[in-house]
Design an enzyme around this catalytic site. Structure first.
Site, short mmCIF file in Angstrom:
data_model
loop_
_atom_site.label_atom_id
_atom_site.label_comp_id
_atom_site.label_asym_id
_atom_site.label_seq_id
_atom_site.Cartn_x
_atom_site.Cartn_y
_atom_site.Cartn_z
N GLY A 1 30.29 61.98 46.61
CA GLY A 1 31.73 62.68 46.25
C GLY A 1 31.15 63.60 45.38
N LEU A 2 32.19 63.86 44.32
CA LEU A 2 31.97 64.85 43.27
C LEU A 2 31.73 66.14 43.62
CD1 LEU A 2 30.02 62.72 40.61
CD2 LEU A 2 32.65 63.15 40.52
N CYS A 3 32.27 66.68 44.79
CA CYS A 3 31.99 67.91 45.44
C CYS A 3 33.38 68.96 45.79
CB CYS A 3 30.99 68.06 46.57
SG CYS A 3 31.63 66.77 47.80
N GLY A 4 34.29 68.49 44.82
CA GLY A 4 35.62 69.20 44.90
C GLY A 4 36.57 68.70 46.05
#
Length: 291
Positions: free
Chosen positions: A89-92
């Protein structure tokens, strides 16, 4: 003083977070260059392959000898959705946008009375879809151990899809991925791969004639499975570039937000510290006057 200590700890915590997001932004930027190059290098081949296959498919038309991958089963009752997302994750909104498009397509099919089966590639897509479509999930491809995408990875996914098609598990297959435009723009796409669909190239001369050996049907029967793998590989490469672009943008926003929060907390800390010092001075002056 306890309040000052809490503020100081919060400032320290946010500074640590900013260091992490900044580092992640730099890593994503480095990975983006490689992923973008790979995606851009694959596009000419995919476009030329599509143009050749479009010519072959047009010449074969709806003949009875056309390969099943081109003509289909004659029905569109059962649809397989291949949803390709990332493992991290952590990709908008990268993963969410792909899943959103796949979810909307699945809901349209179900509303039309069609059957839906979902094959997920990447953990994030599976985690989101299993909440609403858990009964429709028929398989998952784990890409955790894949450090650099290769054509062999796409061939493995294509074999999974083709084996299911040969077994009669579905009639139509569609892949979902994100098309890379630039760092701040990634467009979710849906592309039908079975029955195969090809767009004729605008620069292909309509009057050009080719002689094929062996026949067009035999060539298509050999190339169509490769076409499925090529479409999946192209989608994976576009996804890889889109993921890093989205992560780079998201971490840049997070870093700037952390900086703004640090500035706000620092002002709050200084004001609280000034208020404490002022109160202590008032107490000292009051005590001196009392004496």
């Amino acid at each position: 003083m306890a309040n000052l200590k809490d503020l100081k700890n919060r400032i320290s915590s946010v500074k640590s977070t900013r260091k992490i997001t900044k580092a992640m932004q730099m890593v994503a930027a480095a990975k983006l260059r490689r992923a973008q190059e790979a995606a851009e290098m694959s596009r000419p081949y995919a476009e030329r392959f599509n143009a050749v296959m479009a010519g072959l498919a047009a010449s074969v038309g709806g003949s009875d000898s056309a390969p099943k991958l081109l003509s289909g089963t004659g029905s569109d009752k059962v649809n397989l959705l291949v949803v390709m997302t990332s493992e991290r994750g952590l990709c908008g909104g990268f993963n969410t946008n792909i899943v959103k498009k796949a979810r909307a397509h699945a809901q349209e099919l179900l509303a039309a009375g069609k059957d839906v089966k979902i094959l997920t590639v990447g953990k994030k897509g599976r985690d989101q879809l299993k909440r609403d479509f858990g009964d429709h999930l028929v398989g998952h491809v784990d890409m955790t151990e894949v450090k650099r995408l290769s054509y062999a990875d796409a061939q493995g996914i294509a074999k999974n899809v083709l084996d299911r098609f040969d077994a009669g598990e579905f009639d139509v297959a569609t892949i979902f991925y994100s098309d890379f435009v630039n760092v701040v723009s990634q467009i979710p796409r849906a592309h039908q791969i079975i029955p195969a669909t090809f767009e004729a190239s605008e620069d292909e001369g309509a009057s050009t004639l080719f002689d094929y050996e062996p026949s067009e049907e035999a060539i298509l029967a050999d190339l169509l499975p490769r076409g499925v793998a090529t479409a999946i590989f192209s989608g994976l490469l576009e996804n890889a570039a889109s993921e890093q672009g989205a992560r780079m943008s998201a971490m840049d926003n997070a870093t700037r937000n952390a900086g703004e929060m640090i500035d706000s907390l620092t002002i709050q800390y200084n004001r609280s510290r000034q208020a404490v010092i002022t109160n202590e001075l008032i107490e000292i002056i009051s005590g001196a006057e009392a004496l």
